[in-house]
Each structure stands twice: as C-alpha cells, then as structure tokens.
Design an enzyme around this catalytic site. Sequence first.
Site, PDB file in Angstrom:
ATOM      1  N   GLY A   1      -7.472  11.278  10.560  1.00  0.00           N
ATOM      2  CA  GLY A   1      -8.731  11.844  10.092  1.00  0.00           C
ATOM      3  C   GLY A   1      -9.956  11.199  10.715  1.00  0.00           C
ATOM      4  O   GLY A   1     -10.731  11.846  11.425  1.00  0.00           O
TER       5      GLY A   1
ATOM      6  N   GLU B   1      -0.987   5.291   7.166  1.00  0.00           N
ATOM      7  CA  GLU B   1       0.455   5.293   6.903  1.00  0.00           C
ATOM      8  C   GLU B   1       1.192   4.019   7.311  1.00  0.00           C
ATOM      9  O   GLU B   1       2.288   3.769   6.839  1.00  0.00           O
ATOM     10  CB  GLU B   1       1.160   6.486   7.577  1.00  0.00           C
ATOM     11  CG  GLU B   1       0.304   7.431   8.335  1.00  0.00           C
ATOM     12  CD  GLU B   1       0.237   8.838   7.727  1.00  0.00           C
ATOM     13  OE1 GLU B   1      -0.871   9.356   7.656  1.00  0.00           O
ATOM     14  OE2 GLU B   1       1.266   9.403   7.348  1.00  0.00           O
TER      15      GLU B   1
END
Lengths: 336, 724
Positions: free
Chosen positions: B519, B673
């Site tokens: 993002g 992540e």
Amino acid sequence: MTPFTYTRAHDPASAVAAVAGRPDAVFLAGGSNLVDHLKLGVATPGEVVDVTGLALTGIEDGSDGGLRIGAGVRNSDPAADARVRERYPVLARALLAGASPQIRHQASTAGNLLQRTRCVYFQDTTTPCNKREPGSGCSAIGGYERYAAILGASPACVATHPSDLAVALRVLDASVVVLGPDGERRLPFGELHRLPGDDPSRDTTLAHGELVTAVELPAPPPGARSTYVKVRDRASYAFALVSVAALLVPSDAGDPRDAAQVRLAFGGVAHVPWRATRAEEALTGVRLTDEAIDAAVELELEAATTSEGTAYKRAMLRGTVRAALRELSTGERTLR
Amino acid sequence: MSEPTGPTLLDPVQMGRPVGRLDGRRKVLGVAPYAVEHEAEGAAQAAMVASTVPRGRVRSIDATAARALPGVLAVLDHTNAPRVADGEDREFAPLQDDTVWFRRQPVALVVAESSEVAREAAALVAVEYDEEPAEVGLRPDSPRLYTPEKLSDGSESDTSAGDVEAALAAATHVVDETYATPYEHNNPMEPHATIATWHGEDAGLGDGPVLTLVDSTQGVHAVRSSLAPVLGIEPERLEVVAPYVGGGFGSKGAPHVNVVLAALAAKALAPRPVRLTVTRQQMFALVGYRTATIQHFRLGADADGRLTAISHDVLEQSAAIKEFVEQTGSPTRSMYAAPNRRTTHRVARLDVAIPFWMRAPGEMPGMFAHEVAMDELAHRCGLDPIELRVRNEPDVDPETGHPFGRRRLLECLRRGAERFGWEEGPRAPLSRREGDWLVGTGVASSTYPANAMPGNEATVTFEHGCYAVGIGAADIGTGSWTSLTQVTADALGVGLEQIRLGIGDTRYPSASVAGGSSGLSSWGIAITAAARAFREQHGDRPSEGASATAGMPDNPDLQEYALNSYGAHFAKVRVHADTGQIRVPRMLGVFSVGRAVNPTTLRSQFLGGMVMGLSAALFEESVRDPRFGHVVTQDLASYHVAANADVADLDAIWLDDDVETHLNPMGSRGAGEIGIVGSPAAIVNAVFDATGVRVRDLPVTADKLLAGLLPQRERDHVLGDASA
C-alpha cells in the site's frame, strides 16, 4: 431473536413464581451465557425474568467458620475477597482462571454454576444435538471432540460442564441453597449437576422455576491447602482441556509429601464437575510420589472412555494432578 | 550490475519521525465512523439465510412465515432476486440459480425494518434441498487434485532446475518430512459490513452514482472495478466509501458475496438504503480464509551443510465454486542457494467456502515448512541453525538469476543473535529446565517480496493555503492516514499542517488495495509523482485552485532486481513438563524493510505480525467437520487467537540504515506481513529445542507434545540429573 417479554423481579419468591408459572420462562442474571443463546437461537424463551435486582449479592461469614456467597455475587468479587483467598485459595484461583476480567465482572455465582456446555454443536442450531433438541442425535461423537467428556458420558451426549468455579466447589464440599415454589431447600453441591444419561437436555437436578439463592461453604479442614490448576491452549480466556481442584491436609509426619487427606475434582472431563473419589482413596495415607499419583489417576480413569479426539486427556490429567499435588506438598506454585 | 535507474529518492524530513496517528483522536472519541456507523436515514436491515447442505440444489424455499412477520420488507431468493449483469465469477452471483456449492452459502436474504426482525425472519425461512455427495476434506489421495495454471501471485505452479532426485540420493544429510498447516480465519475486529443505496440510472443529472456502497474494505477501487460489471453499472457511477476500516488481514482485499447481496437488496428496495452486517459466525464461511496445506519438504546437503537440493511439493485446497491458489511454494524459489531445486503445487477444489488472502498468503505457510526443515537439517548436520543459513546464502536470486536489490538476511540474523543472547553452536534439545518447565530457543528466517502495484494515481490541489491530496487508498488500521501525510509533506517539501489528505473514497483517483505489503509503496509512488508534477507546473507559489494529477512513472529496476524484505525471528519457549502447556516468554524480530516512514506505525506492524505468528504457531485452527462441511469452531471463544496474557516480552527492531533504492521514492518497502512469516517456525523450533519433540503440523498444542514428552525419570537421565 425470537420476541419475549421481560420482567424485573423484586423479591426471590415472586421471581420463582413468575418462572415456575410459565414453562418457557427463564431467569436472567449476568446474561453472559443466556444472551449469547438468545442471539444464536439456542434459547427461545417466552419470558425472561431478571433477577439482578434481588438482594443476593453478599458474601457473609457463616456460624461454623464457613462462608455464604449470594447467588448474585459477581465472579470477580469472591476472587478478590480476603476471606476467600485465605481460606479457599482453590475457589479464588478457579474464578480467576475463568473467562476474562470483563466477563467475571458481569457473570454471577449461580449463573456460573448453571451455565451450559460450550460444545460447538450445542451452540450451532444447524447441527443435531440431543441437549438442544432431544432425539436429534449427538454430533460431537465422531466430530470435534477436543473438549468432550471421557467420564460419565452417554451415547446421547459427551458434553462437558464448562465452569471452573464448580470444580472448586466440588472439593470444598459446598452446598447450594435453592428456593422453589414450595419453599427453600439445601442440597449438597455434588447433587446439583447430573450426568447426561438418556436425557442430556437437563444439566441439573433443579426443577423448573427453582432459583439458586446462595452457595454455602463449610469451614475448610484445619491445615488444609488447596489450589486449582487449569490446562488450556492459551493463557487466558479459554475453557479447560482438563482442570484439577485439589485440597490437601498434610500429615503430622515430617515429609510434606505425606498427606492425611487428599481431595480431588476434575474439570473438562465430564458433564458434571467430577469428584475423583477413587483417586482420593488411593492417595490417602500414601506418599505422594509421581508414580503413586499416576496410579491413582489411572484408577479413577478405569471408567473412562476416550476417542481419538480425547485420548490426550489421560496423560494430561495425570500431569495436571501431579502439578497440583506437587504445588500443595512443596508450597511452590509453578502453573498459573 | 546496471546503473541504478530507479526512483529519485525524497529527502526525509517528515518521514522517519514517529508521528502519532492523525486519526487517533477521532477514533478514541468514537467519531471516526466504521461502515455500519455511517448515517443512512431510513436504512433497512438485511440478514442472510445460509445453506445447510454442502452441495446440491435448492428444491424449495418457503418464506411464508418470514414474510408474515411484522417489519419484514422483502425475502429475496434465486426466484425473485434482481439479476446480475455478469455472473461469471460465481462468488459474485448469489441468488441467481438453485446451485449450492458449499454449506453456509447464502440461499436467501431477508430485508426488514430492524436487524432483530431480519434475523428472526431469516430463521423462519424454510429451505428444502436435493443434497448431492460432497467432498470437503483435503486428502493426499483426493481425485480432485490437479495442477493449477498459475498461483495467486501470478507465478508458475511448478518450477524445476537441475536433478533433485539424484542430488538427494547423493546427499550426506537429508531432510524428508511432511508439514501441515490448518485452515485459519482472518477475523478482523470489524466484521465485513456494507450500507448500499441504489439511486438508479436517473440519479443526479444523469451522471451521479447509480449505487453507493459504504463498505469495510481494503480498497474502494477494487470494490468498484470488481462489482461494476457484475451489477451492470459504469465504473465511475459506482461510488464506494471506506474512510475507516477495522482491520482486514487480506479478507477485505476484494469484495465478497455479502457486498453483492447488499447491492441486490438495495436495488430491490430502491431508493431505500440497506445495511448488511456479516455476523462473526458467518465470517467463517463467506469472507475468505487461509487454505489448508500439506507440504512435502526435502532438503539435501553435503557434509558441510551446503544445500545440494531443495524440493517443496505442496498439496492444498480451493473451492469448487471459485479457484484460489495459495502461492505456498513461491518463497522457497528465492530463499536459499542450491543447484537442484523444484517446487510443485497440486490443488483440490472441494465443496467448501472460498479461501482467499490471509496475511502473507503463501509466504506464511510455505516459510513455516521451509524454516522448520532448515532447523531439522541444522540438527542433522550438527550445525548452529544460523551458521547453516550463512553457508547457504545465495549471491543472486536462485530463481531468476537477477541481483538482489539489497539482501541483508545475514545481518538480521547476526544482529538478532547478539540482541537475543543466542548461544552459538549446535542445538542440544532437552538441555535446559527451570523447575517444572523445559526451556528452549529457536530461530527462523523471514522474507517477503517488495511489492508495488500498478494502477495508482494521485491528485494535488492548492486550496486555502493548503495542499489537498487525493488518492483512493485505504487505512485499515495500519496508520496510512498518518504515514501517507508524511510522504506527501516530503514530496511537496512542506509541513504536515499544510497537507489535507483524502483517501478511502472512489471520488479520489484510482489506487491499489492495502494488501501484499504494497500500500504505502504503491500510493507513495503516485503521490510523489503528482507532487513533482504539481511543482513543475505551478512552482513553489501556486495560485488558488492550481492542480496536478499523475500516475506511476516507469521503474525498470523492477525487472532487473530481485527486491525482497528480510528478517530474523528469535523465540524462547517454556513447556510445562507435566501438562505440555506452552508459553512464549520472549520473541524478537529483526527486519530489513528499507526506510521507516513512521517508526511508530512500522513497529506496530511488526509486533502485530509477530503476535499473529505466535497465534498461528500455538492456537489458530478452524475445524471443518467433514460430516457437515462447515467450520464448527466459528466464534472467538472456540477459534483461539492470542490473548494479552499470551504475549510477554515482544521486541521488534529494524536495520535503521536501510534505504531501498529501487522501489519507490520513499526508500521504503512494505512491512505489513513480514512479521508473520517465519515467526511460527521460530516457535516450533524452540519447542523442539525445549522438549526434543518435533511437531510438524500447526498449531503446536499441549496434547501433541504430551505423547512425546519423556517421563520424569528419563528426563532426569537426559539432563544428567543436573537440574532435578
């Protein structure tokens, strides 16, 4: 959610009358279990009688050196009560091992004892469950059995009782004060819950409309030590895989591993908080070595039936009893 | 190596500062609206009716009792629901025909005046089925296994180099084991929810939105581009709004069936808004989950522990209704050097709910297997597990031959070893005891690709002395409102107070989803391009209303370099010798992720990923009952995620001189992540160190250890009675 009427009871007798007079009426206390069931469609009462306004919220000294805990006392209160912590450590620890702080602030003493199984099939209205819908079958057998019973179960039901408090009360030889349409009665705590047999829809021996008003604890035996050890996957907010309430009276002899009296109750293994009388007998007057403890637990488990999903409970129960009795005999607490 | 042609880096002034969350006050005050909290005057409430068979056809639906309930406005099913314009993606074609693809699939939708009435009516809808035989369990011998065309990251299903079988046959040390990971569910705090309002074709002056979706999503433009063709609306006339989102972990990276149902109900009741909230139980069937995997991992090494073969064969599961193929073997292709390598994927499309992204899809389960296998190899070679990794560090990406942008895995391992107090040398399992607790430590590597997604555009407008910057990005709780404001300020060379950021709305230019740790990179590239275009066109003293819009410049470096983040996880565990209970008193993660745009929110991403890794290692497992076909542990009491009490000393640091020069102008890579990649392996490796018991299927629970734990007397013997 099915519509229901809500009434707020102002005294115990009228609460009892209100529920006893209507087959689909229920008592509402802390609501931490019933409200879930209303949302899930597990409970569909026609009338909900709120008993939180009744004056059942005291913890009082009994005349015999015991303690009387009102049915409406919130779980967090006895856990913090100095008398409970000093005389009945097993009780305070069991309470603190249950649920989360938020739920302990909300849940009541009687509600804790009368909470229903957390068997996932009982809580899922799309799967058969004899407890929820008599005669529909037991989905837990041959299904997700990790939390299922290994003692006292029946072909109709392998649900376990989820309460930690109840396991502690079982070793304390508590009694339950019950108010019914015909007046008050007392029953030994061990007679409150029942095994499933062929009617798992009933968790307790209480008649419809009977209201638990208090739990009475006798004075602990002189010199008694007690503790509660709960084994669960995560460190808080989880039901027991197995749990052990233990009470030990050391003998007058020198070795702390020699006990004059041992009391044991197991959680997570049966439809009721399980008092392990056979194990207790085997350990009375015996040096509490690991081997003796393992043999006593195995004796208790002679009546057990395990499946692939519950086979682990034998070894876990042996280990948990070892840990509990080691803690009581050495005074060193290694498991919380 | 070619000359760097990558992005021109920004001068970090606001970037690098631990700026507190700009939306923090609004959230604490409860005035930052989540999806269902948006005003929607007169909104009706919808509730789904779920199938109770795993496969078959709806024979009949009797909604008489439901319709008779006061307050019920409509009951939609396949006989009367509005038609979709494009039903090719069957997830987005609910109530279009009588087929049941999985248990819990919506077969009807009730719309009512209140959510209570809607749920009550939904329970009264009587559905009869013609049930068909179903296959719902992942089995190695499943007749449904096939080779997928591509994995979900777009890569090939199978790769091969050299001769793995010959290398394994000749290897001095071999690991040949099977690892398994369970179904896991994302479970963001905010359930998936939508308010849909169908304005109709004639809305506004003919070009206003036909449909408005206030949604809980990781990408408003992803919802628009996915659903506009389904609903037969011009994309620019489908408005999607999501200013605040209470987590997603991938499950909100694309719309799911619930959003389509909300839209269909809104169309049926137009112009009345319809609110549809997915219940926690329904989230276990409708909004994605991590696929289960069975992974056969083989490693061959020479006498010095140098890898000669890496072989990773993955069996995993997808859904009959829609294919999703987790890229479980992808990270294996680039992690360590070996001349002979292979990866394969075989997938069974079962009669179950649709799996989808869950934090580090592919990397998390794949690296669990790889990093436990590496620990097993270190044990067999008699090597320190860190030294084994040092000996197998590749010079270039083994898969593509491309140079690494900057691979600092070994620095992460060494820095972590020093901070953690790692005892060098081969591990000696079952060698430490503290009272009744067996104590062990473990290490594992981590990696995650540095992604920048195409299709981003931003606009900068000078208004009232401030710069209004718009991009249809999302803040799903990660801190994008704040970190993007910092990027924008540096891109324009002004202070934070001069930036008015607009995100979470399709009125702003196109943006990729908040997912794949991409993002901030992707959006920041577009914002920087727009800011530079603005300065070029309007200079440092723009006039009121001056504006510029720009997309993403070409970046040839993306084709020339292997760009990845790296990390090292360290864990200490305690296992109770009598009960098998596992506790994790300490976790440390050391990461190389490029520049920290905001150290506070960056650290939160690492810590959150590591807690989720702890949770996956020890707790998380969705139990699918093969007799019924649905997940029976379908709430947060029976599906365990880590609680506060499970998290003790948790520490995350990063290499602070790290600057990524090939990816974006911020010098950063993603961080969402990497914290969950490798952390489960570090814990499993530590459990082995503590107990000598190797668990190869997650989660590691007390019952799995108990059988392998040695009785007290034998333990004392192994320990030389030293600590008895």
